[in-house]
Design an enzyme around this catalytic site. Structure first.
Site, PDB file in Angstrom:
ATOM      1  N   GLU A 128       0.829  -1.214   0.000  1.00  0.00           N
ATOM      2  CA  GLU A 128       0.000   0.000   0.000  1.00  0.00           C
ATOM      3  C   GLU A 128       0.858   1.256   0.000  1.00  0.00           C
ATOM      4  O   GLU A 128       0.388   2.333  -0.364  1.00  0.00           O
ATOM      5  CB  GLU A 128      -0.906   0.009   1.237  1.00  0.00           C
ATOM      6  CG  GLU A 128      -2.200  -0.752   1.078  1.00  0.00           C
ATOM      7  CD  GLU A 128      -3.204  -0.038   0.185  1.00  0.00           C
ATOM      8  OE1 GLU A 128      -3.458   1.149   0.399  1.00  0.00           O
ATOM      9  OE2 GLU A 128      -3.730  -0.683  -0.746  1.00  0.00           O
ATOM     10  N   TYR A 154      -3.838   4.698   6.108  1.00  0.00           N
ATOM     11  CA  TYR A 154      -3.116   3.461   6.443  1.00  0.00           C
ATOM     12  C   TYR A 154      -1.756   3.436   5.752  1.00  0.00           C
ATOM     13  O   TYR A 154      -0.722   3.187   6.377  1.00  0.00           O
ATOM     14  CB  TYR A 154      -3.958   2.253   6.015  1.00  0.00           C
ATOM     15  CG  TYR A 154      -3.204   0.937   6.018  1.00  0.00           C
ATOM     16  CD1 TYR A 154      -2.939   0.257   7.207  1.00  0.00           C
ATOM     17  CD2 TYR A 154      -2.756   0.371   4.813  1.00  0.00           C
ATOM     18  CE1 TYR A 154      -2.238  -0.944   7.199  1.00  0.00           C
ATOM     19  CE2 TYR A 154      -2.064  -0.830   4.800  1.00  0.00           C
ATOM     20  CZ  TYR A 154      -1.808  -1.483   5.995  1.00  0.00           C
ATOM     21  OH  TYR A 154      -1.110  -2.663   5.978  1.00  0.00           O
ATOM     22  N   LYS A 158       1.890   3.491   7.522  1.00  0.00           N
ATOM     23  CA  LYS A 158       2.849   2.393   7.299  1.00  0.00           C
ATOM     24  C   LYS A 158       4.172   2.916   6.740  1.00  0.00           C
ATOM     25  O   LYS A 158       5.223   2.350   7.009  1.00  0.00           O
ATOM     26  CB  LYS A 158       2.242   1.363   6.334  1.00  0.00           C
ATOM     27  CG  LYS A 158       1.297   0.366   6.996  1.00  0.00           C
ATOM     28  CD  LYS A 158       2.053  -0.662   7.838  1.00  0.00           C
ATOM     29  CE  LYS A 158       1.126  -1.716   8.394  1.00  0.00           C
ATOM     30  NZ  LYS A 158       1.808  -2.652   9.307  1.00  0.00           N
TER      31      LYS A 158
HETATM   32  P1  NAP Z   1      -4.991  -8.378  10.810  1.00  0.00           P
HETATM   33  O1  NAP Z   1      -5.548  -9.741  10.602  1.00  0.00           O
HETATM   34  O2  NAP Z   1      -5.879  -7.194  10.610  1.00  0.00           O
HETATM   35  O3  NAP Z   1      -4.372  -8.316  12.290  1.00  0.00           O
HETATM   36  C1  NAP Z   1      -4.027  -7.106  12.893  1.00  0.00           C
HETATM   37  C2  NAP Z   1      -3.568  -7.396  14.314  1.00  0.00           C
HETATM   38  O4  NAP Z   1      -3.175  -6.159  14.929  1.00  0.00           O
HETATM   39  C3  NAP Z   1      -4.660  -8.002  15.212  1.00  0.00           C
HETATM   40  O5  NAP Z   1      -4.086  -9.013  15.986  1.00  0.00           O
HETATM   41  C4  NAP Z   1      -5.053  -6.818  16.086  1.00  0.00           C
HETATM   42  O6  NAP Z   1      -5.537  -7.172  17.362  1.00  0.00           O
HETATM   43  C5  NAP Z   1      -3.697  -6.139  16.244  1.00  0.00           C
HETATM   44  N1  NAP Z   1      -3.815  -4.778  16.770  1.00  0.00           N
HETATM   45  C6  NAP Z   1      -4.659  -3.800  16.365  1.00  0.00           C
HETATM   46  N2  NAP Z   1      -4.509  -2.711  17.133  1.00  0.00           N
HETATM   47  C7  NAP Z   1      -3.540  -2.998  18.047  1.00  0.00           C
HETATM   48  C8  NAP Z   1      -2.955  -2.283  19.126  1.00  0.00           C
HETATM   49  N3  NAP Z   1      -3.341  -1.039  19.423  1.00  0.00           N
HETATM   50  N4  NAP Z   1      -1.994  -2.897  19.852  1.00  0.00           N
HETATM   51  C9  NAP Z   1      -1.608  -4.158  19.571  1.00  0.00           C
HETATM   52  N5  NAP Z   1      -2.137  -4.896  18.569  1.00  0.00           N
HETATM   53  C10 NAP Z   1      -3.098  -4.315  17.814  1.00  0.00           C
HETATM   54  O7  NAP Z   1      -3.719  -8.152   9.868  1.00  0.00           O
HETATM   55  P2  NAP Z   1      -2.861  -9.240   9.046  1.00  0.00           P
HETATM   56  O8  NAP Z   1      -3.505  -9.448   7.732  1.00  0.00           O
HETATM   57  O9  NAP Z   1      -2.551 -10.378   9.926  1.00  0.00           O
HETATM   58  O10 NAP Z   1      -1.535  -8.404   8.747  1.00  0.00           O
HETATM   59  C11 NAP Z   1      -0.454  -8.399   9.678  1.00  0.00           C
HETATM   60  C12 NAP Z   1       0.355  -7.128   9.472  1.00  0.00           C
HETATM   61  O11 NAP Z   1       0.859  -7.094   8.141  1.00  0.00           O
HETATM   62  C13 NAP Z   1      -0.428  -5.838   9.645  1.00  0.00           C
HETATM   63  O12 NAP Z   1       0.452  -4.873  10.196  1.00  0.00           O
HETATM   64  C14 NAP Z   1      -0.803  -5.445   8.233  1.00  0.00           C
HETATM   65  O13 NAP Z   1      -0.997  -4.053   8.141  1.00  0.00           O
HETATM   66  C15 NAP Z   1       0.426  -5.906   7.479  1.00  0.00           C
HETATM   67  N6  NAP Z   1       0.223  -6.303   6.084  1.00  0.00           N
HETATM   68  C16 NAP Z   1      -0.753  -7.191   5.771  1.00  0.00           C
HETATM   69  C17 NAP Z   1      -0.902  -7.597   4.463  1.00  0.00           C
HETATM   70  C18 NAP Z   1      -1.968  -8.588   4.067  1.00  0.00           C
HETATM   71  O14 NAP Z   1      -2.253  -8.713   2.875  1.00  0.00           O
HETATM   72  N7  NAP Z   1      -2.514  -9.343   5.015  1.00  0.00           N
HETATM   73  C19 NAP Z   1      -0.039  -7.086   3.460  1.00  0.00           C
HETATM   74  C20 NAP Z   1       0.956  -6.191   3.841  1.00  0.00           C
HETATM   75  C21 NAP Z   1       1.096  -5.815   5.167  1.00  0.00           C
HETATM   76  P3  NAP Z   1      -7.130  -7.452  17.619  1.00  0.00           P
HETATM   77  O15 NAP Z   1      -7.372  -8.827  17.088  1.00  0.00           O
HETATM   78  O16 NAP Z   1      -7.266  -7.331  19.090  1.00  0.00           O
HETATM   79  O17 NAP Z   1      -7.860  -6.403  16.837  1.00  0.00           O
HETATM   80  N1  GDD Z   2     -12.577  -4.670   1.923  1.00  0.00           N
HETATM   81  C1  GDD Z   2     -13.310  -4.514   0.806  1.00  0.00           C
HETATM   82  N2  GDD Z   2     -14.670  -4.731   0.881  1.00  0.00           N
HETATM   83  N3  GDD Z   2     -12.696  -4.170  -0.345  1.00  0.00           N
HETATM   84  C2  GDD Z   2     -13.460  -4.047  -1.456  1.00  0.00           C
HETATM   85  C3  GDD Z   2     -14.848  -4.246  -1.444  1.00  0.00           C
HETATM   86  C4  GDD Z   2     -15.485  -4.608  -0.223  1.00  0.00           C
HETATM   87  O1  GDD Z   2     -16.688  -4.792  -0.137  1.00  0.00           O
HETATM   88  N4  GDD Z   2     -15.322  -4.057  -2.707  1.00  0.00           N
HETATM   89  C5  GDD Z   2     -14.269  -3.752  -3.469  1.00  0.00           C
HETATM   90  N5  GDD Z   2     -13.132  -3.731  -2.713  1.00  0.00           N
HETATM   91  C6  GDD Z   2     -11.775  -3.416  -3.206  1.00  0.00           C
HETATM   92  C7  GDD Z   2     -11.041  -2.327  -2.420  1.00  0.00           C
HETATM   93  O2  GDD Z   2     -11.505  -1.030  -2.809  1.00  0.00           O
HETATM   94  C8  GDD Z   2      -9.607  -2.621  -2.843  1.00  0.00           C
HETATM   95  O3  GDD Z   2      -9.330  -2.036  -4.084  1.00  0.00           O
HETATM   96  C9  GDD Z   2      -9.582  -4.152  -3.027  1.00  0.00           C
HETATM   97  O4  GDD Z   2     -10.953  -4.562  -3.064  1.00  0.00           O
HETATM   98  C10 GDD Z   2      -8.865  -4.906  -1.923  1.00  0.00           C
HETATM   99  O5  GDD Z   2      -9.378  -4.464  -0.680  1.00  0.00           O
HETATM  100  P1  GDD Z   2      -8.994  -5.214   0.679  1.00  0.00           P
HETATM  101  O6  GDD Z   2      -9.267  -6.661   0.566  1.00  0.00           O
HETATM  102  O7  GDD Z   2      -9.658  -4.453   1.782  1.00  0.00           O
HETATM  103  O8  GDD Z   2      -7.407  -5.086   0.741  1.00  0.00           O
HETATM  104  P2  GDD Z   2      -6.424  -3.873   0.454  1.00  0.00           P
HETATM  105  O9  GDD Z   2      -5.686  -4.186  -0.804  1.00  0.00           O
HETATM  106  O10 GDD Z   2      -7.117  -2.575   0.530  1.00  0.00           O
HETATM  107  O11 GDD Z   2      -5.429  -3.945   1.705  1.00  0.00           O
HETATM  108  C11 GDD Z   2      -4.901  -5.194   2.129  1.00  0.00           C
HETATM  109  O12 GDD Z   2      -3.670  -5.419   1.484  1.00  0.00           O
HETATM  110  C12 GDD Z   2      -2.634  -4.490   1.819  1.00  0.00           C
HETATM  111  C13 GDD Z   2      -1.383  -4.892   1.006  1.00  0.00           C
HETATM  112  O13 GDD Z   2      -1.482  -4.401  -0.295  1.00  0.00           O
HETATM  113  C14 GDD Z   2      -4.754  -5.141   3.647  1.00  0.00           C
HETATM  114  O14 GDD Z   2      -4.405  -6.414   4.133  1.00  0.00           O
HETATM  115  C15 GDD Z   2      -3.662  -4.169   4.069  1.00  0.00           C
HETATM  116  O15 GDD Z   2      -3.441  -4.285   5.478  1.00  0.00           O
HETATM  117  C16 GDD Z   2      -2.379  -4.554   3.305  1.00  0.00           C
HETATM  118  O16 GDD Z   2      -1.336  -3.686   3.656  1.00  0.00           O
END
Ligand code: NAP
Ligand code: GDD
Length: 332
Positions: A128, A154, A158
């Protein structure tokens, strides 16, 4: 002596996969849980009883110092964040405090306990930060040298966390690495994210529990991989002699429409259009139109490669949700 790891964000998708991986590797795993009565605690205790739970919060640096004193970790994985892009537009200040300054709080906590030379640190950076604008290696995929242009509170938070991590590496010699991860999904993805929202709705439609799904913008493209593969990359970064920054991605990008195609095919529906309604509530004030990553550095230096491809990812998510919804278990 077993290595010790402390994970923030243990209750999230990546926390779940990473805790399992580290446990398999023989680590003692500590996980930070926030809040006075976090409903996810019970599930964690049941599913991953090997995790030693510590109560702390990324916005409270003193709690992080205590967490480090308790766990005495060799490795800290900072996965905790407000991670939903749409939510970050509605709560930009909270996002800055948790996702941005929370990282500084952890790095300062590491300094406060004198861990600069003993603790290895992983920061969960994100694609992002690139913002999806096509002036940047068009068609080739973003790599570690691409320009940043975040398009959400966000992404901006980040980017601060990313640079403060690099700054602490350069200033204090901390073995701190940033994984710039592209979207990764799976059966533990939160249902607020588009892939899981679709896989769960498709399962419910098949079982007659729901008749349509409401989505926002279907045009954006994402480089979607499987979360289980990506936590392996996080771990590999901290095993290197020198810290560094690495893109983890598949090198392919797909529209949400393509995800819908494959997901609905799993339940025998070829044309999903009658089942999908547009809802402007799910649109964002600024959109990231396309994300495509170039994982060459991670593949070359870390020997990392994703294993699960896009069709297999969709298949496993729908299969999981069909089973979950048929069992009557509540989605958590
Ligand atoms: P997630 O499922 O949304 O998990 C986020 C975690 O952060 C949850 O355990 C949440 O706790 C915790 N959290 C929120 N606020 C907090 C606070 N104030 N203090 C301590 N912990 C807190 O995210 P994820 O998909 O596992 O992603 C893990 C990390 O990688 C995140 O930093 C995300 O931004 C980053 N990331 C994710 C992706 C992706 O595609 N998944 C890609 C790039 C980067 P609660 O359960 O209590 O809310
Ligand atoms: N969540 C969501 N819900 N997204 C939607 C929807 C909906 O109903 N309809 C369309 N979208 C589109 C969003 O506008 C975005 O373009 C795309 O689907 C993906 O949305 P998300 O699944 O919410 O993920 P993200 O790409 O915005 O962010 C995730 O990936 C990032 C890495 O590129 C998150 O996991 C971030 O934490 C992470 O950093």
């Amino acid at each position: 002596m077993a290595k010790k790891a402390l994970i923030t964000g243990i209750t999230g998708q990546d926390g779940y996969h990473l805790a399992n991986l580290l446990n398999e590797k023989g680590y003692e795993v500590y996980g930070i849980i926030r809040g006075q009565h976090n409903p996810k605690r019970e599930r964690l205790e049941k599913e991953q009883p090997f995790v030693k739970i510590i109560e702390a919060d990324l916005v409270d640096q003193s709690s992080l110092v205590r967490a480090l004193q308790t766990a005495q970790p060799d490795e800290v994985y900072n996965l905790g964040a407000i991670s939903h892009v749409g939510y970050s537009f509605k709560n930009p200040q909270l996002t800055a405090d948790v996702t941005g300054k929370g990282t500084l709080n952890m790095l300062e906590a590491i300094r406060a306990v004198g861990g600069e030379k003993t603790i290895r640190f992983y920061q969960a950076s994100t694609s992002e930060m690139f913002g999806g604008l096509d002036y940047n290696r068009p068609g080739e995929g973003y790599n570690e040298d691409s320009l940043f242009h975040p398009r959400s509170p966000y992404g901006v938070a980040k980017l601060y966390a990313h640079w403060i991590t690099k700054n602490y590496r350069e200033s204090y010699g901390i073995h701190a690495s940033c994984g710039i991860l592209f979207n990764h999904e799976g059966e533990r993805r939160g249902v607020e994210f588009v892939t899981r929202k679709i896989s769960n709705a498709v399962a419910r439609i098949k079982l007659g529990k729901q008749d349509h799904i409401e989505l926002g913008n279907l045009d954006p493209k994402r480089d979607w991989g499987y979360a289980g593969d990506y936590v392996e990359g996080m771990w590999l970064m901290l095993q290197q002699d020198k810290p560094g920054d690495y893109v983890l991605a598949t090198g392919e990008t797909h529209t949400i429409g393509e995800f819908l195609d494959l997901a609905f095919k799993e339940i025998g529906i070829e044309d999903w259009k009658p089942y999908v309604k547009e809802n402007p509530d799910f649109m964002r004030p600024a959109e990231v139109d396309i994300l495509l990553g170039d994982p060459t550095k991670a593949e070359t230096v870390l020997g990392w490669k994703r294993k699960v491809d896009f069709p297999s990812l969709v298949k496993l998510m729908v299969a999981h949700d069909l089973e979950l919804e048929a069992s009557g278990e509540v989605l958590k």
